[in-house]
Design an enzyme around this catalytic site. Sequence first.
Site, PDB file in Angstrom:
ATOM      1  CD  GLU A   1      73.030 -52.769  48.108  1.00  0.00           C
ATOM      2  OE1 GLU A   1      72.518 -52.939  47.009  1.00  0.00           O
ATOM      3  OE2 GLU A   1      72.402 -52.338  49.098  1.00  0.00           O
ATOM      4  CG  ASP A   2      76.132 -49.657  45.444  1.00  0.00           C
ATOM      5  OD1 ASP A   2      75.837 -50.864  45.432  1.00  0.00           O
ATOM      6  OD2 ASP A   2      75.306 -48.750  45.288  1.00  0.00           O
TER       7      ASP A   2
END
Length: 743
Positions: A92-93
Amino acid sequence: MKDYIIDLEAEKSEILKRYRALLRACKPTMKKGDKKMIRQAFDMAVENHKDMRRKSGEPYIYHPIAVAQIAAEEIGLGTTSIVCALLHDVVEDTHISLEDIEREFGKKCAKIIDGLTKISGVFDANSSMQAENFRKMLLTLADDVRVILIKLADRLHNMRTMDFMPRDKQLKICSETVYLYAPLAHRLGLYAIKSELEDLSMKYMEPETYKFIAQKLNEKKAERELFIKEFIGPINKILAEQDLHANVLGRPKSIHSIWTKMKKKGIPFEEVYDLFAIRIVLDSKPENEKADSWKAYSIVTDLYRPNPDRLRDWISSPKANGYESLHTTVMGPKGQWVEVQIRTQRMNEIAEKGFAAHWKYKESSSDSGLDQWVQKVRELLSNPEANALDFLDDFKMNLFSDEIFIFTPKGDLIQLPIEATALDFAFEIHSDIGARCIGAKVNHKLVPLSYKLQNGDQVEVITSGKQTPKEDWLNFVVTAKAKAKIKSSLKEEKRKIAEDGKEILERKLKSLKITYNSDNIYKLSYFFKLQSTQDLFYNVAKGIIDLKDLKEFVASEKVVEQKPQQNIDSEKIQNIIKQVKSNDSDVLLIGEDMQKIDYKLSNCCNPIPGDDVFGFVTVSDGIKIHRTNCPNATKLMSSFGYRIVKAKWNSQKQLAFLTGLKITGIDEVGLINNLTQVISNDFKVNMRSITMDTEDGIFQGTIMIYVNDTQHLENLIKKIKEVKGITDVLRFDSSEETISVKN
């Protein structure tokens, strides 16, 4: 953020220290080669999160290590889960993809991490991103429950470290936690995690109450410990005499459960008697578990008188999440009710570690309630019709509520949620039986379909070949299975009727010399304010729209452009927020930059200055202000967090706000006169309405009054309590209705 000096060397050694602590926690479940795999995941996480920091300023990597630690230590998960916990945010990051994860750690890890990764991009502007993400996570639960367990560990760590978050984010995260994650932890048997999540949510949502109860518990700590010691002494003595090996301990109830009891019963802290529970954990062989538990129960109830209505036997019929225990409430030596829980070490581990321990003991568990629960989740997810928000409500209703046990005529046991009806029972047995159900016999008595079942009822379903599902059935069924089947039957029925309507409409348009084409059909749908062309055809077939209405459409002759369904996007939210309010009633400041903006006070909780409030951006009504403890707040924040804006009272004007008071007392001559005297004359407060009722010498009344702020209200309550005969005064929300999401 404040400026701070970063000591990279100190941080490096702290990261290694935390990593070693994680390895120690993983030791019980480690096999050959696991350490290398955990190290590999740790290195990947450190490398990819190296330039990231948390809101508190500490290195981001602390978070994945802590989540892995919780998964290992508090839930008891194994190596695959630890790897996934360490890597749960990298996709996600950071630039790492799921393909990279699959290449390094295999398909299983990639699938779990995919379930933990939030969905990016927007699909349906009317849908809720949060609901969609929750649904995605549950889709993976059907294959692998570890997704949820790691997500709970992630949520728990976020809740433990939320001090640096802005207030509106805290409220959104807490609401989501109370609405979804705490019940989910409960459902998976993780009671310690469930209690901590509820307590932490309360700490941010109701800070004053939380501090008050925590302080009270602390004050009574020494007294409580002495009482527990005195209570346990005789039990330990007799258990030893009867050769039962047991560990007897006392534990205080969670702050949230005490607060719930205070609210539910409308009592002050001093009147909550069972502030703690005694737990007897027996060291029994599997074959003696039941007999030993009842023997211990007999010892306790010989010593202390039990409350006959408070015996709960979850050993004979375990809860759906696998929980087994005997609960009873007994009268202690000082006239105090004490809850006693009796269980074995195996049952205790399942109660503490939930799902993870359940799999460990699965061979010995005769009937797995948890397997049935996961099966129900799969059923719920297989319904293609539901949008994410309906799904969320169904899920909340069905899989988090307490269950009742119902018997079939042959004596088989069926579990249903509380409030389930005879019709729910019919659908639970089989969809076709539900669809053809015309009534039921409960304990040999004939009852209607909407009859609410009680624990232990025996139900026989009566069917008829002529019966078909009806629309009003949806008003009283509660199980997701029944709702989904009724909706799909009605849709099919509606589709058939709409087919006939299509032909009728074609003929009618021909007679009016209007071309039958998709453009005109859309214009007609819009003219009659219908959601879809199918609704148009259905209404024509049913005679709701006739030739006269169609002529009106022709006469109106204005071109009706087909407009998309009204939705609310971030740009629109910003526009609403930019509408600056006139200066004559600037009592609330809204948004990040605390502007004076047009707003309405919500009817469901009637906020007044001094209340802790937030703004909710609605589709058609601008910004509505709710109290943070409004009955609808958790639902709004957990489903529509992106529409929440900060709001703060600005005490510039003396305005009057409507609120309600419930007054209880002992009926005395002149009581009402004294009461109205205090309100109208002493306090100069205007009353909108007053209702009074007395029964057998007890007086109850509700008063709707206008006050300036919470301070004004508190002073008035204090004054009313001083009136002779008044025993209790409580503020209530004037309108108890729940709001629809479009508000």
